[in-house]
Design an enzyme around this catalytic site. Structure first.
Site, short mmCIF file in Angstrom:
data_model
loop_
_atom_site.label_atom_id
_atom_site.label_comp_id
_atom_site.label_asym_id
_atom_site.label_seq_id
_atom_site.Cartn_x
_atom_site.Cartn_y
_atom_site.Cartn_z
N ARG B 131 0.80 -1.24 0.00
CA ARG B 131 0.00 0.00 0.00
C ARG B 131 0.83 1.28 0.00
O ARG B 131 0.38 2.32 0.48
CB ARG B 131 -0.97 0.03 1.18
CG ARG B 131 -1.97 -1.10 1.17
CD ARG B 131 -3.15 -0.84 2.08
NE ARG B 131 -3.96 -2.04 2.16
CZ ARG B 131 -3.77 -3.02 3.04
NH1 ARG B 131 -2.81 -2.91 3.94
NH2 ARG B 131 -4.55 -4.07 3.03
N LYS B 153 3.20 11.40 -11.61
CA LYS B 153 2.41 10.45 -12.39
C LYS B 153 3.20 9.16 -12.58
O LYS B 153 4.28 9.17 -13.15
CB LYS B 153 2.09 11.03 -13.77
CG LYS B 153 1.03 12.10 -13.76
CD LYS B 153 0.66 12.45 -15.19
CE LYS B 153 -0.43 13.50 -15.24
NZ LYS B 153 -0.76 13.84 -16.65
N GLU B 195 11.00 18.97 -25.18
CA GLU B 195 10.19 19.27 -23.98
C GLU B 195 10.74 20.50 -23.25
O GLU B 195 9.99 21.28 -22.67
CB GLU B 195 10.13 18.07 -23.03
CG GLU B 195 9.36 16.86 -23.56
CD GLU B 195 7.83 16.93 -23.35
OE1 GLU B 195 7.33 17.89 -22.71
OE2 GLU B 195 7.15 16.02 -23.86
N LYS B 237 7.73 23.35 -14.42
CA LYS B 237 6.74 22.27 -14.27
C LYS B 237 6.21 22.23 -12.83
O LYS B 237 5.02 22.03 -12.61
CB LYS B 237 7.32 20.92 -14.69
CG LYS B 237 6.26 19.83 -14.61
CD LYS B 237 6.56 18.57 -15.37
CE LYS B 237 5.37 17.59 -15.27
NZ LYS B 237 5.62 16.29 -15.87
N GLU B 247 -4.50 16.99 -11.42
CA GLU B 247 -5.12 17.26 -12.71
C GLU B 247 -6.63 17.44 -12.58
O GLU B 247 -7.40 16.86 -13.34
CB GLU B 247 -4.81 16.11 -13.67
CG GLU B 247 -4.40 16.58 -15.04
CD GLU B 247 -3.61 15.53 -15.80
OE1 GLU B 247 -3.75 14.33 -15.52
OE2 GLU B 247 -2.84 15.93 -16.69
N ARG B 252 -3.13 22.06 -15.22
CA ARG B 252 -2.03 21.19 -15.60
C ARG B 252 -2.06 20.85 -17.09
O ARG B 252 -1.06 20.43 -17.67
CB ARG B 252 -2.11 19.90 -14.75
CG ARG B 252 -0.83 19.14 -14.71
CD ARG B 252 -0.82 18.13 -13.56
NE ARG B 252 0.20 17.13 -13.84
CZ ARG B 252 0.70 16.29 -12.93
NH1 ARG B 252 0.29 16.34 -11.70
NH2 ARG B 252 1.64 15.43 -13.27
N ASN B 256 0.42 20.01 -21.77
CA ASN B 256 0.18 19.20 -22.96
C ASN B 256 0.24 20.00 -24.25
O ASN B 256 -0.23 19.55 -25.30
CB ASN B 256 -1.17 18.49 -22.85
CG ASN B 256 -1.07 17.27 -21.95
OD1 ASN B 256 -0.09 16.54 -21.99
ND2 ASN B 256 -2.07 17.09 -21.12
N HIS B 259 0.71 18.38 -27.59
CA HIS B 259 0.60 16.94 -27.37
C HIS B 259 -0.62 16.29 -28.01
O HIS B 259 -0.63 15.08 -28.20
CB HIS B 259 0.66 16.63 -25.87
CG HIS B 259 2.07 16.64 -25.32
ND1 HIS B 259 2.85 17.77 -25.34
CD2 HIS B 259 2.85 15.65 -24.79
CE1 HIS B 259 4.04 17.48 -24.80
NE2 HIS B 259 4.06 16.21 -24.47
N HIS B 263 0.31 13.13 -29.99
CA HIS B 263 -0.22 11.79 -29.74
C HIS B 263 -0.86 11.20 -31.00
O HIS B 263 -0.73 10.01 -31.28
CB HIS B 263 -1.23 11.80 -28.59
CG HIS B 263 -0.60 12.10 -27.26
ND1 HIS B 263 -1.26 12.77 -26.25
CD2 HIS B 263 0.63 11.82 -26.78
CE1 HIS B 263 -0.45 12.90 -25.21
NE2 HIS B 263 0.70 12.33 -25.51
N HIS B 276 9.28 10.44 -28.70
CA HIS B 276 8.24 11.32 -28.16
C HIS B 276 8.56 12.80 -28.40
O HIS B 276 7.72 13.55 -28.89
CB HIS B 276 8.05 11.04 -26.66
CG HIS B 276 6.99 11.91 -26.05
ND1 HIS B 276 5.66 11.82 -26.40
CD2 HIS B 276 7.06 12.89 -25.12
CE1 HIS B 276 4.95 12.71 -25.71
NE2 HIS B 276 5.79 13.37 -24.92
#
Lengths: 376, 376
Positions: B131, B153, B195, B237, B247, B252, B256, B259, B263, B276
């Site tokens: 946990r 994340k 980035e 960031k 988010e 946030r 992106n 992006h 994507h 990427h």
């Protein structure tokens, strides 16, 4: 309605105070019919992933699905086989994939409808799907109602360890309907009562006395008495969890009263031989005898517990099992630190103390003396 | 040392302010040697589960293991194959089981040594093992240093969706050693720079100008300039994440920028065709042209980005791909709400705005006009 509890059948709420993770437990008799309105009163919900198991689904899935859909909410119903083996990585993966296939997104909500296995598993899916979905619980076993509905522990098993993968993930609300206990097998129902008694021993002597005075209504699953004992159990657990949400201060360990012996018993007898509450029953009496040996607990209080547990048809005798195996299992308990055995030892009905450095021979003696007929 | 950055090679710290989940990023040149002392300065650590991939392990696993062990800490080293396919349920399960087999417990600590895949995967294992275990990150790719080291994340992929299973799980500390970038393949290094440029466009015009003025040192992987651009990217960031940790507010989303196109490009071209950062490079220019079409951004600023990206050997031209496929991929983007396309649109270098209700034909036109020679 029990004379001792006038008005107890009107629904009541137990608040679980956890800062911005606080939530309410709604307890009533027949309130499952309100599940749609209950969910929408707590959160804006547009899509529910309803997770249940075969045993529970046959009685309650359709009414719950209908009540939620009646609020204009899309429902994805997912089922898992009943039983502990569903708390597995493959089952979690199948739920993640099935939810995704039916267009789960970050605004979806997971509702767990079932006992402890479904609650733990669905909660883990909720905690991890799109990095965390809102989660509601509808526990349908007495054990889940008084245990899993407070604490936020969710998770699955690995082949070699139970509950080893998981998270702390608090629900946004818990709905408890005492009426669903009517369909619970008797042995499973009685097993849940062992945890109820545990709350009395660890925290509330008055509650313990109330249980002693209400054996017959409990055996009859009297709704008013059920509501009272479930609500009080949840309140007591909430007090403990509020002070140690993620099990860091050690306070939460008192909830494990009887559980070191219980887990050893479950392990050595083979899972399935004892229901969890049955093993708790045996374990609490071992811990009580340990308290006597440590000179902090009196034999009369041990006997009061044994009498109440027996009256509720719970096992009180220690079975004959290998002491070497029992000791070895106890030494693998999560409460062990640096190889020393630690126990939650009662000092009085209503008061327990986390006790380190218990000699293993003393623990084994407390175990051994519970065997009914040593000469047999 | 770059004349523009006197003293920049002494290590520096970026604080990520997240209440009781706050932590520091330590950035230096050669500070990997200090990893043992760094870990013990932040937490009481007795057992580390060190997770790395084959590419990174061959250079850095042994020194990291030795430095940690030198502090009297037991180390369990676990390796996974390099590449995105390791961000899977079976790999997570193998790590859970391997950690358990080597006696992981609640007081163990997970250290991720590698790029984004290792960070996401090891972070997910840390978030879920017993946990939640303490987690430290040592990102070894430029992309991971400026992206994965802030934000918390973590997660894995399912066969049908990336990053769909995971958690927000903040590290207790991040160590960035610019010296490890020496062993990074050139194309991967350059991809990370896309980035870095993104942070300039979305939040900091001065930083963008600094990047324009330091193309050659960046190409040379100058340690002082690297430290400066990594630290500033992390700071920027961190500002965004601090205001929208999980988010929920939408802020946030500005991270992106570029992006949605990126994507779609990754999906339609087949994962692996573009790194990427390369797809981000193409995507930012599409978003910039979209800004022009919406009348909020000027062509000169689009050209400034294209010039800087080109100078850093990043792709700027849109490839010829099926527009139907691109549109369909964009419509499956996480930022889509109720079927409407939403984009992060630049209004100036240093300022972007989340823009809903973009007509799909306009988005496709911004895509199409990036194709180098439409007559070809």
């Amino acid at each position: 309605m029990s004379a001792a509890n006038p008005g107890a059948t009107s629904p009541q709420t137990v608040h679980v105070p956890l800062g911005d993770r606080s939530y309410d437990i709604s307890i009533g008799n027949g309130n499952l019919a309100e599940v749609g309105r209950w969910v929408t009163s707590l959160r804006k919900v547009t899509h529910v992933v309803l997770i249940s198991d075969g045993n529970v689904a046959k009685y309650y899935q359709q009414p719950v699905e209908d009540a939620i859909a009646a609020e204009g909410i899309r429902v994805t119903s997912l089922g898992v086989p009943a039983g502990e083996q569903s708390k597995s990585v493959p089952t979690a993966q199948s739920l993640w994939e099935a939810a995704l296939a039916d267009r789960v997104d970050r605004k979806s909500t997971v509702v767990a409808l079932g006992g402890g296995v479904v609650g733990d598993l669905a909660g883990f899916v909720a905690a991890t799907m799109t990095r965390g979905l809102d989660f509601f619980q509808i526990p349908t076993s007495l054990l889940a109602q008084v245990d899993s509905s407070v604490g936020g522990k969710v998770g699955i098993n690995l082949p070699s360890a139970k509950n080893i993968v998981g998270a702390f993930w608090q629900p946004k609300g818990v709905l408890i309907d005492t009426a669903v206990l009517k369909t619970l097998p008797r042995r499973e129902y009685l097993s849940g009562l062992a945890e109820v008694i545990k709350y009395g021993v660890i925290l509330d002597a008055d509650f313990f006395a109330y249980l002693e005075a209400n054996v017959q209504p409990m055996l009859n699953r009297d709704p008013a008495v059920l509501q009272k004992i479930i609500a009080r159990s949840c309140e007591l657990k909430a007090q403990v969890v509020a002070e140690d949400e993620t099990e860091t201060t050690g306070l939460r360990a008192i909830l494990n009263y009887g559980h070191t012996f219980c887990h050893a018993l479950e392990t050595v007898s083979g899972y399935g031989e004892y229901l969890h509450g049955e093993a708790v029953s045996v374990g609490m009496l071992c811990a009580s005898r340990l308290g006597e040996k440590l000179g902090v607990f009196d034999a009369e209080s041990t006997q009061r517990q044994a009498k109440l547990l027996s009256a509720l048809e719970l096992p009180v005798a220690t079975p004959k099992l290998s002491e070497t195996a029992i000791l070895s299992a106890m030494q693998r308990d999560k409460k062990v630190e640096h190889g020393k055995l630690r126990f939650i030892v009662p000092h009085a009905i209503g008061k327990v103390v986390l006790t380190p450095d218990v000699p293993s021979e003393m623990a084994l003696a407390a175990w051994r003396e519970g065997i009914e007929d040593e000469s047999a």
